[in-house]
Structure formats: structure tokens, C-alpha cells
Design a protein around this motif. Structure first.
Motif: not given
Length: 350
Positions: A55-61, A139-148, A215-223
Motif C-alpha cells: 500500500a505504501f509502495g515500499a516493496d523491497g524496503a 514524516d509521511m504520517t499525514q500523507g500516507f493514504g491521502k496522497l499518491p 482500504a486507504a489505497a483503494k480509496d485513493l485509487a477510486d478518487g
């Protein structure tokens, strides 16, 4: 009925997260145990880790689970000499030297990314930063789930995230780090979390975090957040039509889609929060109370606002379930109280 407009403080628990947590309660084993029950617990833990990374685009991290973003900040920043602007969350500012320039638009001037901590988005104003490549910590706490945002493409070596900001449970977060990054442990003991954070894992929290992140990642993708941004703009337009002296901090800048910071000089933010609470609306002030003393928002002061303006700020932060009725109802109620404040001020000056 109350209207909750304080999602940046904490988001309501998502039903997906609640269901995942209830299911995790049935898992008996300790993830460190080698028997079947322990392996089942470890499997659920690693599944949660993988889902959060995806969901965070952190595969491999590495996703290092902590009790929240505050502990993640301490784990990442202990023993490091880093610099930042004076707009960071207290969990970060406690560990860094806040000497980087901040302009009137809320943008931080970074000199040496490898020695800098820079948030992705500000919790008070919603203003989004452009992260430089090679940044040590964000600090990506606020952006994660709300921003791409994808950690692997962010340019940051480490990032802080927290579950309860995106509809997960409180008390669980993570430090996300590029593989091979040296992170000395603060909590010593059994060597859990790849030797970086000892202690029996919060399996229930991890399961809820992963479900909320997915679920947050889906919300983001769904607009979903595009709709929320339209509601935020509607709110600001409704207030600006009458509140001519009110400042919408960061308007015109790239912001979180759900956040508006409103400053009305001379009308204390704490007073507004209490009045709106009594009217049935939950919001936050842009100033904080420490040891019984009210201080103006240091974020707004860093941007060049004077004390009176910084002390008058409130933050309204919307969520996926916020409706047009909610924001227009807030606008009507706030404007009614603004008029009364204005009338009292005029009478006092007469």
C-alpha cells in the motif's frame, strides 16, 4: 448529531480494520514460537507487513513495526545530527535542529538532504513539500493514504507512518527504511523486528493497520479524496464569501485534499474550538496548550505570521465520509459565531 471534522488528529476506525483485528484475536500463538500456533501468528504478521509495504509502495524496503510514528521517529533519529524547518511534528522536532528557512508558502529550503528531516505534508496547514532525492527522513504520517505517494520513489531513506491517521487502530505505526540502513535498536531484548525493536509484537494492531492501509489505497485509487478536496474548496468558498478578514493558510499551494487552516486575527483558536464543539462540530486549534500556557502555532510563526494570527488558527480536516451537508452546516454555524465575535469587537472599540 455530531459532525467529526478532525481526521488529521485521528481517523475513525475503518470497518475493514475492525474486522481484521477481531479475526487476529483468535490467533493464539506468539510469532517468535516455533510450533504451529506460533507459525500461524508469524504468518499473519508477515502478511500484514507485506500488505502495508504494498500500500505504501515500499516493496523491497523494511517495515519495522513500532507503537506509532512517535516511537518510529525516536528509533530513526537517535544519535543523528539532522536539521529541519520549524514546521515538523513535535515527535520529529524533539530530535533535530530546527534551523532551515521556511517561506511564507510553508516551503522548507533544504541544503543537505542527507542531513535533513522533511515532512511530506503538514498536519496543521496541509501544505505538501517536494521531497529532495537523498532525503534521510520524511514524516509521511499525514500523507500516507491521502496522497499518491510511493516510498520507493520518494527519494527518502526512511519514513514514518501511523495506522490511526488512515483509519487503523491507535498504538501501532512503522518506520520504513531502505534495506541496509543502519538503525540501532532502542528497545533491547528478544531481537524482534529484525533486531531493531525488541518485544512481543502487537499482532492485533498489525492486522488492523494492514487492513486500513489496503482500504486507504483503494480509496485513493477510486478518487475518494478528489471528492473530499471538492468539499474542502466548497467550505472555504462558503466562509470566504463573508469572512473577509479570514486567512486560508496555504490556499493556492499544494495541500492535503482534506485540510483547511483558517486564521481570523483577534479571535482565539481555542475559543473557536470550544464554541464549535458546543455546536456539535469536532475541530482542532492551530495552537497548543503546554503546562497550562497557550502558545501560538509555531508552524504559522515559522511561515511569518504574527502571534495574533498564529494564535487564531483552527484546523478543519475532513474524511472520506464527510458530506456536503456536514461542511455547509459547519460553515453556517461558524459564520454565526464569527458575526457575534465581530459585533463584540466593534462594540468594544466604540
Amino acid at each position: 448529531m455530531r459532525v467529526y471534522l478532525d481526521h488529521n488528529a485521528t481517523a475513525p476506525l475503518r470497518p475493514e480494520a475492525k474486522a481484521a483485528m477481531i479475526a487476529a484475536m483468535e490467533i493464539v500463538g506468539n510469532p517468535s514460537s516455533v510450533h504451529a500456533e506460533g507459525r500461524a501468528a508469524k504468518g499473519l504478521m508477515e502478511k500484514a507487513r507485506a500488505e502495508i509495504a504494498a500500500a505504501f509502495g515500499a516493496d523491497g524496503a523494511d517495515v519495522v513495526f513500532t507503537s506509532g510514528a512517535t516511537e518510529a521517529a525516536a528509533l530513526a533519529l537517535q544519535g543523528r545530527d539532522l536539521h529541519a524547518g520549524d514546521i515538523e511534528h513535535d515527535a520529529v522536532s524533539a530530535w533535530v535542529t530546527s534551523d532551515l528557512p521556511v517561506d511564507g508558502n510553508g516551503q522548507v529550503s533544504v541544503k543537505d538532504p542527507a542531513k535533513t528531516a522533511l515532512q511530506l505534508a503538514n498536519s496543521e496547514t496541509g501544505i505538501v513539500q517536494t521531497l529532495p532525492d537523498g532525503l534521510l527522513l520524511s514524516d509521511m504520517t499525514q500523507g500516507f493514504g491521502k496522497l499518491p505517494v510511493a516510498f520507493n520513489w520518494s527519494g527518502a531513506t526512511m519514513a514514518l507512518v501511523s495506522a490511526h491517521k488512515l483509519g487503523g487502530p491507535k498504538g501501532i505505526g512503522a518506520l520504513v527504511v531502505k534495506r541496509g540502513t543502519d538503525i540501532p535498536a532502542q528497545l533491547l531484548g528478544g531481537g524482534q523486528e529484525m533486531g531493531r525493536r525488541a518485544g512481543t509484537e502487537n499482532l492485533i494492531g498489525m492486522a488492523g493497520f494492514a487492513a486500513a492501509a489496503t482500504a486507504a489505497a483503494k480509496d485513493l485509487a477510486d478518487g475518494v479524496w478528489e471528492r473530499v478536496a471538492n468539499l474542502r474548496d466548497l467550505l472555504e468558498e462558503a466562509l470566504a464569501a463573508e469572512a473577509k478578514d479570514t486567512i486560508f493558510v496555504g490556499k493556492g499551494e499544494k495541500r492535503l485534499p482534506n485540510t483547511t487552516c483558517i486564521a481570523t486575527p483577534g479571535w482565539k483558536g481555542e475559543t473557536q474550538v470550544m464554541q464549535m464543539d458546543l455546536a456539535g462540530f469536532a475541530i482542532s486549534a492551530g495552537s497548543a496548550c503546554s503546562s497550562g500556557k497557550v502558545r501560538a502555532s509555531r508552524v504559522l510563526k515559522a511561515m511569518g505570521y504574527d502571534d495574533a494570527t498564529a494564535a487564531s488558527a483552527i484546523r478543519v480536516s475532513l474524511g472520506p465520509d464527510t458530506t456536503e451537508q456536514d461542511v455547509l452546516g459547519f460553515a453556517e454555524s461558524w459564520l454565526t459565531r464569527m458575526r457575534k465575535h465581530r459585533d463584540r469587537t466593534l462594540k468594544g472599540a466604540a
